[in-house]
Design a protein around this motif. Structure first.
Motif, PDB file in Angstrom:
ATOM      1  N   ASN A  87      -4.525   4.697   8.935  1.00 38.51           N
ATOM      2  CA  ASN A  87      -3.334   5.130   8.206  1.00 38.51           C
ATOM      3  C   ASN A  87      -3.648   6.280   7.256  1.00 38.51           C
ATOM      4  O   ASN A  87      -2.853   7.216   7.114  1.00 38.51           O
ATOM      5  N   ALA A  88      -4.797   6.223   6.604  1.00 40.08           N
ATOM      6  CA  ALA A  88      -5.192   7.288   5.687  1.00 40.08           C
ATOM      7  C   ALA A  88      -5.379   8.610   6.426  1.00 40.08           C
ATOM      8  O   ALA A  88      -4.976   9.673   5.930  1.00 40.08           O
ATOM      9  N   LEU A  89      -5.958   8.547   7.611  1.00 38.42           N
ATOM     10  CA  LEU A  89      -6.132   9.769   8.403  1.00 38.42           C
ATOM     11  C   LEU A  89      -4.800  10.332   8.862  1.00 38.42           C
ATOM     12  O   LEU A  89      -4.613  11.548   8.904  1.00 38.42           O
ATOM     13  N   ILE A  90      -3.855   9.461   9.175  1.00 38.47           N
ATOM     14  CA  ILE A  90      -2.514   9.916   9.558  1.00 38.47           C
ATOM     15  C   ILE A  90      -1.846  10.604   8.371  1.00 38.47           C
ATOM     16  O   ILE A  90      -1.271  11.689   8.515  1.00 38.47           O
ATOM     17  N   ILE A 127      -2.732   7.660  -4.105  1.00 37.86           N
ATOM     18  CA  ILE A 127      -2.571   6.240  -3.804  1.00 37.86           C
ATOM     19  C   ILE A 127      -3.425   5.846  -2.599  1.00 37.86           C
ATOM     20  O   ILE A 127      -4.120   4.819  -2.614  1.00 37.86           O
ATOM     21  N   VAL A 128      -3.402   6.670  -1.568  1.00 34.26           N
ATOM     22  CA  VAL A 128      -4.221   6.408  -0.371  1.00 34.26           C
ATOM     23  C   VAL A 128      -5.702   6.432  -0.735  1.00 34.26           C
ATOM     24  O   VAL A 128      -6.472   5.567  -0.295  1.00 34.26           O
ATOM     25  N   PHE A 129      -6.098   7.397  -1.555  1.00 35.76           N
ATOM     26  CA  PHE A 129      -7.504   7.504  -1.966  1.00 35.76           C
ATOM     27  C   PHE A 129      -7.959   6.262  -2.726  1.00 35.76           C
ATOM     28  O   PHE A 129      -9.060   5.745  -2.472  1.00 35.76           O
ATOM     29  N   ILE A 130      -7.145   5.777  -3.639  1.00 36.75           N
ATOM     30  CA  ILE A 130      -7.486   4.560  -4.383  1.00 36.75           C
ATOM     31  C   ILE A 130      -7.621   3.369  -3.425  1.00 36.75           C
ATOM     32  O   ILE A 130      -8.544   2.557  -3.556  1.00 36.75           O
ATOM     33  N   GLY A 131      -6.726   3.289  -2.443  1.00 36.00           N
ATOM     34  CA  GLY A 131      -6.829   2.242  -1.437  1.00 36.00           C
ATOM     35  C   GLY A 131      -8.106   2.346  -0.623  1.00 36.00           C
ATOM     36  O   GLY A 131      -8.745   1.331  -0.302  1.00 36.00           O
ATOM     37  N   LEU A 132      -8.506   3.576  -0.310  1.00 32.66           N
ATOM     38  CA  LEU A 132      -9.742   3.775   0.455  1.00 32.66           C
ATOM     39  C   LEU A 132     -10.981   3.387  -0.350  1.00 32.66           C
ATOM     40  O   LEU A 132     -11.913   2.786   0.188  1.00 32.66           O
ATOM     41  N   ILE A 133     -10.988   3.734  -1.622  1.00 35.80           N
ATOM     42  CA  ILE A 133     -12.117   3.360  -2.475  1.00 35.80           C
ATOM     43  C   ILE A 133     -12.217   1.837  -2.581  1.00 35.80           C
ATOM     44  O   ILE A 133     -13.308   1.255  -2.462  1.00 35.80           O
ATOM     45  N   THR A 134     -11.063   1.195  -2.771  1.00 37.08           N
ATOM     46  CA  THR A 134     -11.040  -0.266  -2.841  1.00 37.08           C
ATOM     47  C   THR A 134     -11.532  -0.871  -1.533  1.00 37.08           C
ATOM     48  O   THR A 134     -12.338  -1.807  -1.536  1.00 37.08           O
ATOM     49  N   LEU A 194     -12.499  13.106   4.611  1.00 41.30           N
ATOM     50  CA  LEU A 194     -11.394  13.809   5.271  1.00 41.30           C
ATOM     51  C   LEU A 194     -10.133  13.827   4.411  1.00 41.30           C
ATOM     52  O   LEU A 194      -9.392  14.816   4.411  1.00 41.30           O
ATOM     53  N   VAL A 195      -9.896  12.769   3.656  1.00 46.05           N
ATOM     54  CA  VAL A 195      -8.741  12.751   2.756  1.00 46.05           C
ATOM     55  C   VAL A 195      -8.973  13.720   1.597  1.00 46.05           C
ATOM     56  O   VAL A 195      -8.066  14.460   1.207  1.00 46.05           O
ATOM     57  N   ILE A 196     -10.180  13.746   1.067  1.00 39.95           N
ATOM     58  CA  ILE A 196     -10.496  14.634  -0.060  1.00 39.95           C
ATOM     59  C   ILE A 196     -10.446  16.108   0.346  1.00 39.95           C
ATOM     60  O   ILE A 196     -10.196  16.966  -0.504  1.00 39.95           O
ATOM     61  N   LEU A 197     -10.641  16.419   1.612  1.00 36.65           N
ATOM     62  CA  LEU A 197     -10.589  17.811   2.065  1.00 36.65           C
ATOM     63  C   LEU A 197      -9.236  18.468   1.807  1.00 36.65           C
ATOM     64  O   LEU A 197      -9.150  19.694   1.734  1.00 36.65           O
ATOM     65  N   ASN A 198      -8.192  17.675   1.645  1.00 34.15           N
ATOM     66  CA  ASN A 198      -6.884  18.249   1.350  1.00 34.15           C
ATOM     67  C   ASN A 198      -6.832  18.901  -0.028  1.00 34.15           C
ATOM     68  O   ASN A 198      -6.008  19.778  -0.256  1.00 34.15           O
TER      69      ASN A 198
END
Length: 103
Positions: free
Chosen positions: A10-13, A54-61, A79-83
């Motif tokens: 979902n994060a990649l999407i 929000i997605v990043f916090i979910g990924l860290i968790t 890949l999320v941080i690349l944005n």
């Protein structure tokens, strides 16, 4: 690499859609030079930033909880941080607007 965890998929999407919509808005603004597109783009950056945080916090968790999938989690986080640098680059393009003298 195969992505196993649904949160990473979902994060990649979300990251991909954020990138594509941001790129389309940038190109549309550069072509049209419209203030309305600029306002829409500014609003989009704010909304996309909040969503990606929000997605990043979910990924860290998820990375803390499911540490056994560290490689998958780390790849997704990167890949999320690349944005972030892409958004900064697009903002610099808008501020400098190299096409302004041609339109």
């Amino acid at each position: 690499m195969k992505i196993i965890q649904p949160i990473n998929k979902n994060a990649l999407i979300v990251a991909t859609i954020s990138f594509l919509l941001g790129t389309l808005l940038l190109l549309f603004f550069l072509i049209s030079q419209s203030n309305i597109v600029f306002d829409i783009g500014l609003f989009y950056v704010i909304i996309a930033s909040v969503l990606n945080i929000i997605v990043f916090i979910g990924l860290i968790t998820n990375a803390i909880i499911n540490y056994q999938y560290y490689q998958e989690n780390l790849t997704t986080i990167i890949l999320v941080i690349l944005n972030i640098p892409i958004t900064i680059g697009y903002t610099i393009i808008i501020i400098n607007n190299p096409f302004l003298k041609y339109f």
